[in-house]
Design an enzyme around this catalytic site. Structure first.
Site, short mmCIF file in Angstrom:
data_model
loop_
_atom_site.label_atom_id
_atom_site.label_comp_id
_atom_site.label_asym_id
_atom_site.label_seq_id
_atom_site.Cartn_x
_atom_site.Cartn_y
_atom_site.Cartn_z
N ARG A 195 80.59 63.25 14.62
CA ARG A 195 80.50 62.59 15.94
C ARG A 195 79.04 62.38 16.32
O ARG A 195 78.69 61.36 16.91
CB ARG A 195 81.23 63.42 16.99
CG ARG A 195 82.74 63.40 16.85
CD ARG A 195 83.44 64.10 18.00
NE ARG A 195 83.32 63.35 19.25
CZ ARG A 195 83.69 63.83 20.44
NH1 ARG A 195 84.15 65.07 20.53
NH2 ARG A 195 83.59 63.09 21.51
N CYS B 15 77.96 68.35 24.71
CA CYS B 15 78.98 68.07 23.70
C CYS B 15 79.65 66.77 24.10
O CYS B 15 78.99 65.84 24.54
CB CYS B 15 79.95 69.23 23.58
SG CYS B 15 80.81 69.65 25.13
#
Length: 278
Positions: A176, A234
């Protein structure tokens, strides 16, 4: 910070003498029935906590991301429902290596609860010690009287992050960070200047946190020492709390960027980088 972790056998002993408030925080990204998992088996006395509705405000895109911090008054109401009183210890756990439970750990610390610990290894570690679980909805706890106030742990805003902190850590999986995949947020990639520090690498294969000296070496190799001025993000501020817990085990304080990449990537004016480099 005070002590971060508690071992299963230590918790079992506490439950026989001076029980803490025990919170079960089952949650996973996507369609997951955390309450159903709780009903199927949980530590006796644990109260189920719904992360989406009790540990976060409603999603707000560029204003706050997918899991904004809840108003402290709302968090206080929830904490009282869970049975928390002032001065009473709290232990939190989940069944995913504390990736979700760390959100409750961080929020309660942020709101002034001094003694909150993560059950190291979560429910799997409890079961591995042969300790008992129970099923069903659990009883309704006695209402607590805790008083919460915001700001006991540091928080970074989106503009703080844009200004360029000394160390910006991306706690998501490496794929990611690189932008290879993006399952939920508007754009793929990472915040420019961030380094990839997947929080999943802070635990061993059993889901327990790695020893403090091993974590210190990991972070030192990235230039992170006590007082380093780190900010962690995150996808939406959930797993970043787990990274902050790992940093705390290593003796390093860090700020949380609650909006994280979900807030950043929702604003088309904010640049996004791809690939392995910050």
């Amino acid at each position: 910070m005070a002590e971060v972790l508690i071992a299963p056998l230590e918790l079992a002993e506490m439950l026989l003498s001076t029980p803490p408030v025990l919170l079960d925080v089952r949650w996973q990204l996507g369609d997951f029935d955390g309450r159903g998992a709780y009903r199927e088996g949980h530590i006796p006395g644990a109260v189920y906590v719904d992360l989406d509705s009790e540990l976060a405000a409603p999603p707000s895109g560029p204003a706050g991301g997918r899991h904004p911090l809840p108003a402290v008054a709302e968090l206080q109401s929830a904490a009282r429902r869970w049975g928390i009183d002032d001065g009473v210890p709290v232990v939190v756990y989940d069944d995913s290596g504390n990736l979700a439970a760390a959100r409750a750990w961080w929020l309660l610390r942020w709101a002034g609860v001094a003694d909150v610990r993560l059950l190291d290894g979560g429910l799997a570690a409890w079961r591995a010690e042969g300790l008992r679980t129970t099923t069903g909805d659990g009883g309704r706890p006695r209402a607590g009287r805790v008083t919460l106030t915001a700001g006991h742990l540091p928080v970074a805003t989106i503009d703080d992050v844009a200004a360029g902190p000394d160390h910006l850590l991306d706690a998501r999986a490496a794929e990611r960070y690189r932008g290879d995949v993006e399952p939920v947020d508007p754009r793929a990639g990472h915040i420019p200047g961030a380094i990839s520090v997947p929080t999943a690498d802070n635990v061993d294969p059993s889901g327990r946190f790695r020893p403090a000296d091993e974590l210190r070496r990991r972070f030192a190799d990235l230039g992170l020492e006590p007082g380093a001025g780190a900010v962690v993000y995150c996808g939406s501020g959930i797993n970043a709390a787990h990274e902050i817990a790992a940093l705390a085990v290593a003796g390093i304080d860090a700020s949380l960027f609650p909006g994280s990449f979900s807030q950043w990537s929702s604003d088309p004016e904010r640049p996004v980088a791809e690939g392995d480099r910050p």
